[in-house]
Design a protein around this motif. Sequence first.
Motif, PDB file in Angstrom:
ATOM      1  N   ILE A   5       8.702   2.506  -6.557  1.00  0.00           N
ATOM      2  CA  ILE A   5       8.068   3.626  -5.594  1.00  0.00           C
ATOM      3  C   ILE A   5       9.042   4.860  -5.628  1.00  0.00           C
ATOM      4  N   PHE A   6      10.220   5.216  -5.098  1.00  0.00           N
ATOM      5  CA  PHE A   6      11.272   5.562  -5.680  1.00  0.00           C
ATOM      6  C   PHE A   6      11.629   6.469  -7.416  1.00  0.00           C
ATOM      7  N   GLN A   7      11.187   5.376  -7.939  1.00  0.00           N
ATOM      8  CA  GLN A   7      11.025   5.803  -9.591  1.00  0.00           C
ATOM      9  C   GLN A   7      10.017   6.671  -9.470  1.00  0.00           C
ATOM     10  N   GLN A   8       9.081   6.639  -9.172  1.00  0.00           N
ATOM     11  CA  GLN A   8       7.868   8.171  -9.497  1.00  0.00           C
ATOM     12  C   GLN A   8       8.057   8.400  -8.840  1.00  0.00           C
ATOM     13  N   ILE A   9       8.139   9.009  -7.587  1.00  0.00           N
ATOM     14  CA  ILE A   9       8.696   9.961  -6.332  1.00  0.00           C
ATOM     15  C   ILE A   9       9.666  10.550  -6.647  1.00  0.00           C
ATOM     16  N   SER A  10      10.755   9.935  -7.438  1.00  0.00           N
ATOM     17  CA  SER A  10      12.300  10.961  -8.021  1.00  0.00           C
ATOM     18  C   SER A  10      11.623  12.024  -9.070  1.00  0.00           C
ATOM     19  N   GLY A  11       9.955  11.689  -9.774  1.00  0.00           N
ATOM     20  CA  GLY A  11       9.868  12.377 -11.282  1.00  0.00           C
ATOM     21  C   GLY A  11      10.460  11.583 -11.821  1.00  0.00           C
ATOM     22  N   GLN A  12      11.536  10.614 -12.282  1.00  0.00           N
ATOM     23  CA  GLN A  12      12.731  10.358 -13.006  1.00  0.00           C
ATOM     24  C   GLN A  12      11.941  10.317 -14.844  1.00  0.00           C
ATOM     25  N   PRO A  13      10.625   9.795 -14.826  1.00  0.00           N
ATOM     26  CA  PRO A  13      10.566   9.828 -15.999  1.00  0.00           C
ATOM     27  C   PRO A  13       9.452  10.273 -16.253  1.00  0.00           C
ATOM     28  N   GLU A  29      -0.801 -18.745   6.139  1.00  0.00           N
ATOM     29  CA  GLU A  29       0.251 -19.909   5.674  1.00  0.00           C
ATOM     30  C   GLU A  29       0.934 -18.472   4.536  1.00  0.00           C
ATOM     31  N   ASP A  30       0.366 -18.794   3.545  1.00  0.00           N
ATOM     32  CA  ASP A  30       0.921 -17.781   2.222  1.00  0.00           C
ATOM     33  C   ASP A  30       1.639 -17.045   2.660  1.00  0.00           C
ATOM     34  N   TRP A  31       0.873 -15.769   3.333  1.00  0.00           N
ATOM     35  CA  TRP A  31       0.777 -14.441   4.699  1.00  0.00           C
ATOM     36  C   TRP A  31       2.806 -14.573   5.178  1.00  0.00           C
ATOM     37  N   ASN A  32       3.089 -15.679   5.571  1.00  0.00           N
ATOM     38  CA  ASN A  32       4.042 -16.248   6.679  1.00  0.00           C
ATOM     39  C   ASN A  32       4.764 -16.493   5.208  1.00  0.00           C
ATOM     40  N   LYS A  33       4.949 -17.008   4.564  1.00  0.00           N
ATOM     41  CA  LYS A  33       5.535 -17.246   3.088  1.00  0.00           C
ATOM     42  C   LYS A  33       5.781 -16.617   2.481  1.00  0.00           C
ATOM     43  N   PHE A  34       4.836 -15.375   2.625  1.00  0.00           N
ATOM     44  CA  PHE A  34       5.119 -13.993   1.624  1.00  0.00           C
ATOM     45  C   PHE A  34       6.102 -13.028   2.805  1.00  0.00           C
ATOM     46  N   MET A  35       6.523 -13.058   3.652  1.00  0.00           N
ATOM     47  CA  MET A  35       6.956 -12.653   4.551  1.00  0.00           C
ATOM     48  C   MET A  35       8.345 -13.284   5.429  1.00  0.00           C
ATOM     49  N   SER A  36       8.493 -14.289   4.189  1.00  0.00           N
ATOM     50  CA  SER A  36       9.985 -15.104   4.614  1.00  0.00           C
ATOM     51  C   SER A  36      10.975 -14.180   4.114  1.00  0.00           C
ATOM     52  N   PRO A  37      12.413 -14.256   5.297  1.00  0.00           N
ATOM     53  CA  PRO A  37      13.318 -13.889   4.077  1.00  0.00           C
ATOM     54  C   PRO A  37      13.947 -13.826   3.073  1.00  0.00           C
ATOM     55  N   ALA A  38      13.231 -14.860   2.549  1.00  0.00           N
ATOM     56  CA  ALA A  38      13.730 -15.512   1.443  1.00  0.00           C
ATOM     57  C   ALA A  38      13.173 -14.459   0.344  1.00  0.00           C
ATOM     58  N   ILE A  39      11.865 -13.906   0.421  1.00  0.00           N
ATOM     59  CA  ILE A  39      11.342 -13.520  -0.440  1.00  0.00           C
ATOM     60  C   ILE A  39      11.271 -11.552  -0.177  1.00  0.00           C
ATOM     61  N   TYR A  40      10.699 -11.994   1.292  1.00  0.00           N
ATOM     62  CA  TYR A  40      10.225 -10.108   1.002  1.00  0.00           C
ATOM     63  C   TYR A  40      11.534  -9.304   0.804  1.00  0.00           C
ATOM     64  N   PRO A  41      12.814 -10.051   1.293  1.00  0.00           N
ATOM     65  CA  PRO A  41      13.643  -8.113   0.917  1.00  0.00           C
ATOM     66  C   PRO A  41      13.992  -8.113  -0.267  1.00  0.00           C
ATOM     67  N   ALA A  42      13.603  -9.169  -1.107  1.00  0.00           N
ATOM     68  CA  ALA A  42      13.657  -8.726  -3.336  1.00  0.00           C
ATOM     69  C   ALA A  42      12.375  -8.520  -2.995  1.00  0.00           C
ATOM     70  N   MET A  43      11.076  -8.999  -2.431  1.00  0.00           N
ATOM     71  CA  MET A  43      10.007  -7.692  -3.184  1.00  0.00           C
ATOM     72  C   MET A  43       9.640  -6.517  -2.425  1.00  0.00           C
ATOM     73  N   LEU A  44      10.827  -6.055  -1.302  1.00  0.00           N
ATOM     74  CA  LEU A  44      10.680  -4.869  -0.503  1.00  0.00           C
ATOM     75  C   LEU A  44      11.556  -4.280  -1.463  1.00  0.00           C
ATOM     76  N   ALA A  45      12.861  -4.418  -2.235  1.00  0.00           N
ATOM     77  CA  ALA A  45      13.660  -3.802  -2.774  1.00  0.00           C
ATOM     78  C   ALA A  45      12.767  -3.876  -4.395  1.00  0.00           C
ATOM     79  N   GLY A  46      11.907  -4.573  -4.959  1.00  0.00           N
ATOM     80  CA  GLY A  46      11.498  -4.236  -6.047  1.00  0.00           C
ATOM     81  C   GLY A  46      10.715  -3.582  -5.949  1.00  0.00           C
ATOM     82  N   VAL A  47       9.451  -3.319  -5.524  1.00  0.00           N
ATOM     83  CA  VAL A  47       8.364  -2.264  -5.246  1.00  0.00           C
ATOM     84  C   VAL A  47       9.143  -0.418  -4.433  1.00  0.00           C
ATOM     85  N   GLY A  48      10.403  -1.136  -3.014  1.00  0.00           N
ATOM     86  CA  GLY A  48      11.160   0.067  -3.678  1.00  0.00           C
ATOM     87  C   GLY A  48      11.281   1.027  -4.803  1.00  0.00           C
TER      88      GLY A  48
END
Length: 149
Positions: free
Chosen positions: A100-108, A78-97
Amino acid sequence: VGGWRSVYGLSSIIAVVMGIGMYFLPYSARWLALKGRINEARQSLMFVTPILSENEIESLREVSVRAAEFNPTTTLQEDWNKFMSPAIYPAMLAGVGLVIFQQISGQPSVLYYADTIFEDVGLSRIASIAISLFKLVATLLSTVTVDKY
């Protein structure tokens, strides 16, 4: 070579002072409301905002009521289903993405070594200061506009 010791020493003193100061802060109004301690939550909120509107006090009561209705006995599925819901998943994906992109790009790393890089290509330290000011302005602008979208 030994300059890092003084930097850590000074920052440790500041951290200890902040830790002692945190001891004297009141509990979070939200946490108190979640525990059903509405009067204490109101006092805690008044520590930050001395003049409270009736809407803010009502929101504390709503938080308390929701906390009383909360059922923490959910399954992992049930917790996993809430986590993957359309209300939460896109925001989490954008934040984590973004992280990750900042670290891979070497910007820091580039910003950390900006003084050395600019010196090697013949630019003065003013270029590094200009980048820092640009980042400051961009951060302030994003802070002001983030809640509009």
